[in-house]
Design an enzyme around this catalytic site. Sequence first.
Site, PDB file in Angstrom:
ATOM      1  N   CYS A 111       3.061  10.949 -23.687  1.00  0.00           N
ATOM      2  CA  CYS A 111       3.825   9.830 -24.270  1.00  0.00           C
ATOM      3  C   CYS A 111       2.968   8.923 -25.148  1.00  0.00           C
ATOM      4  CB  CYS A 111       4.486   9.017 -23.173  1.00  0.00           C
ATOM      5  SG  CYS A 111       5.591   9.997 -22.156  1.00  0.00           S
ATOM      6  N   HIS A 248       6.145   1.920 -26.174  1.00  0.00           N
ATOM      7  CA  HIS A 248       6.739   3.149 -25.655  1.00  0.00           C
ATOM      8  C   HIS A 248       7.927   2.787 -24.769  1.00  0.00           C
ATOM      9  CE1 HIS A 248       7.388   6.935 -23.877  1.00  0.00           C
ATOM     10  NE2 HIS A 248       6.795   6.672 -22.726  1.00  0.00           N
ATOM     11  N   ASN A 278      13.572   7.857 -22.422  1.00  0.00           N
ATOM     12  CA  ASN A 278      12.149   8.005 -22.759  1.00  0.00           C
ATOM     13  C   ASN A 278      11.970   9.295 -23.564  1.00  0.00           C
ATOM     14  OD1 ASN A 278       9.431   8.648 -22.717  1.00  0.00           O
ATOM     15  ND2 ASN A 278       9.130   8.140 -20.556  1.00  0.00           N
TER      16      ASN A 278
HETATM   17  N1  COA Z   1      19.837   8.201  -8.681  1.00  0.00           N
HETATM   18  C1  COA Z   1      20.023   7.689  -7.466  1.00  0.00           C
HETATM   19  N2  COA Z   1      19.033   7.557  -6.548  1.00  0.00           N
HETATM   20  C2  COA Z   1      17.809   7.982  -6.924  1.00  0.00           C
HETATM   21  C3  COA Z   1      17.560   8.544  -8.188  1.00  0.00           C
HETATM   22  C4  COA Z   1      18.632   8.649  -9.069  1.00  0.00           C
HETATM   23  N3  COA Z   1      18.488   9.167 -10.327  1.00  0.00           N
HETATM   24  N4  COA Z   1      16.254   8.873  -8.257  1.00  0.00           N
HETATM   25  C5  COA Z   1      15.701   8.525  -7.076  1.00  0.00           C
HETATM   26  N5  COA Z   1      16.648   7.997  -6.279  1.00  0.00           N
HETATM   27  C6  COA Z   1      16.477   7.486  -4.920  1.00  0.00           C
HETATM   28  C7  COA Z   1      15.282   8.068  -4.206  1.00  0.00           C
HETATM   29  O1  COA Z   1      15.612   9.306  -3.624  1.00  0.00           O
HETATM   30  C8  COA Z   1      14.982   6.999  -3.183  1.00  0.00           C
HETATM   31  O2  COA Z   1      15.870   7.153  -2.113  1.00  0.00           O
HETATM   32  P1  COA Z   1      15.384   6.909  -0.586  1.00  0.00           P
HETATM   33  O3  COA Z   1      14.948   5.482  -0.549  1.00  0.00           O
HETATM   34  O4  COA Z   1      16.600   7.215   0.188  1.00  0.00           O
HETATM   35  O5  COA Z   1      14.244   7.865  -0.383  1.00  0.00           O
HETATM   36  C9  COA Z   1      15.358   5.701  -3.879  1.00  0.00           C
HETATM   37  O6  COA Z   1      16.208   6.082  -4.973  1.00  0.00           O
HETATM   38  C10 COA Z   1      14.168   4.917  -4.397  1.00  0.00           C
HETATM   39  O7  COA Z   1      13.338   5.814  -5.107  1.00  0.00           O
HETATM   40  P2  COA Z   1      11.990   5.307  -5.722  1.00  0.00           P
HETATM   41  O8  COA Z   1      11.320   6.459  -6.362  1.00  0.00           O
HETATM   42  O9  COA Z   1      11.227   4.515  -4.708  1.00  0.00           O
HETATM   43  O10 COA Z   1      12.530   4.297  -6.833  1.00  0.00           O
HETATM   44  P3  COA Z   1      11.731   3.314  -7.723  1.00  0.00           P
HETATM   45  O11 COA Z   1      12.240   1.934  -7.483  1.00  0.00           O
HETATM   46  O12 COA Z   1      10.254   3.528  -7.691  1.00  0.00           O
HETATM   47  O13 COA Z   1      12.223   3.747  -9.187  1.00  0.00           O
HETATM   48  C11 COA Z   1      11.505   4.965 -11.121  1.00  0.00           C
HETATM   49  C12 COA Z   1      11.925   5.037  -9.659  1.00  0.00           C
HETATM   50  C13 COA Z   1      11.172   6.363 -11.585  1.00  0.00           C
HETATM   51  C14 COA Z   1      12.666   4.408 -11.930  1.00  0.00           C
HETATM   52  C15 COA Z   1      10.274   4.012 -11.263  1.00  0.00           C
HETATM   53  O14 COA Z   1       9.291   4.359 -10.309  1.00  0.00           O
HETATM   54  C16 COA Z   1       9.688   4.052 -12.621  1.00  0.00           C
HETATM   55  O15 COA Z   1      10.307   3.655 -13.575  1.00  0.00           O
HETATM   56  N6  COA Z   1       8.430   4.498 -12.757  1.00  0.00           N
HETATM   57  C17 COA Z   1       7.790   4.673 -14.044  1.00  0.00           C
HETATM   58  C18 COA Z   1       8.182   6.013 -14.584  1.00  0.00           C
HETATM   59  C19 COA Z   1       7.900   6.175 -16.030  1.00  0.00           C
HETATM   60  O16 COA Z   1       8.048   5.273 -16.795  1.00  0.00           O
HETATM   61  N7  COA Z   1       7.498   7.380 -16.386  1.00  0.00           N
HETATM   62  C20 COA Z   1       7.246   7.780 -17.710  1.00  0.00           C
HETATM   63  C21 COA Z   1       5.913   7.356 -18.131  1.00  0.00           C
HETATM   64  S1  COA Z   1       5.558   7.909 -19.736  1.00  0.00           S
END
Ligand code: COA
Length: 321
Positions: A111, A248, A278
Amino acid sequence: MKTRICGTGSLLPEQTVTNDDLSKIMDTSDEWIKTRTGIRARHLATKETLTGLAVEASKQAMDEAGILPEQIDMILAATLSADNIFPSLSCELQRELGAVNATAFDINAACSGFLFALHTADAYIKTGRYKTILVVGGEILSKMLDWNDRSTCVLFGDGAGAVIVKADEECGILGISQGSDGALGEALLCENRQINNPFASNPVELSYTKMNGQAVYKFAVRTVPKTIHEALKEAGLTVEDIQLFVLHQANIRIIESVAKRLKVPMDKFPTNLQDCGNISAGSVPILLDEINRKGMLHKGDKIVLAGFGGGLTWGAAVLSW
Ligand code: COA
């Protein structure tokens, strides 16, 4: 001598897929995706190729810059999802555009790829060896996502953006910063083919994008303000001098956190992640083209571009428009 962006272009695939569309095929919801990321929809390639998207984006950038294909010295394409492993996207572009005098190669910094390609163009321009460079960032990441993994597949979209950069006495890149930390690479990973030959074979299993979302989130909010400050220092400017921050487009919460850490109001951070998701190496040049076409950039404006992602990698550029 400075490296100036003289033209921009972009193209997204035709098909829009909303969060509600996704919730019909997997266990997710518009509410979950919107509150965690800010994303409402993304464009996914159904019939387009990355080369096709990048060709159109490049033609727009060339038109605005008033450049003919033969005048392009170099093509740098940032991508991790080219149509072929080889020939590269940049060589495909050279053929399609008829840029017969260009040297062409791809750059993979996930990215951050567009920033790394722009910095590479800047270095070549500063040597005096090349004067007109086409820099492209684009992805069809949807083919590298596990559509059974709701925690990653809802985040990404497809598309391509392009800029023409030229040597210029007056305006252009004033400061850059970039870096990598391979020790953190597993936080965002997609493996290539396994070894497979008559002497060592592995089951043919395709790998898809895997991500430790929370690790990437923490890395981004810590690293992006730091790399922006470094680029500003090199430019001899401060955050107060900057009209727009083009970051980004991974997650609105990351952008809000960066804005807060830099003590800059959110209205200086244009976004398109709501409608695009993204797009990895495509996200910065696509957003840059959108704000350029909306007339939000004026000659002499100081702007910051910044990216972060797989590798892990990060980079920022400060430029006068
Ligand atoms: N829809 C519904 N529920 C979802 C889901 C979706 N698409 N994806 C994950 N979940 C659930 C998980 O299973 C988890 O459930 P549980 O608590 O029962 O285990 C819950 O939601 C929380 O998941 P978690 O991974 O802890 O969520 P989070 O608050 O960390 O958010 C992201 C996840 C990916 C949105 C966040 O971590 C993020 O934005 N990270 C940066 C990623 C990024 O920018 N990557 C690209 C970089 S170039």
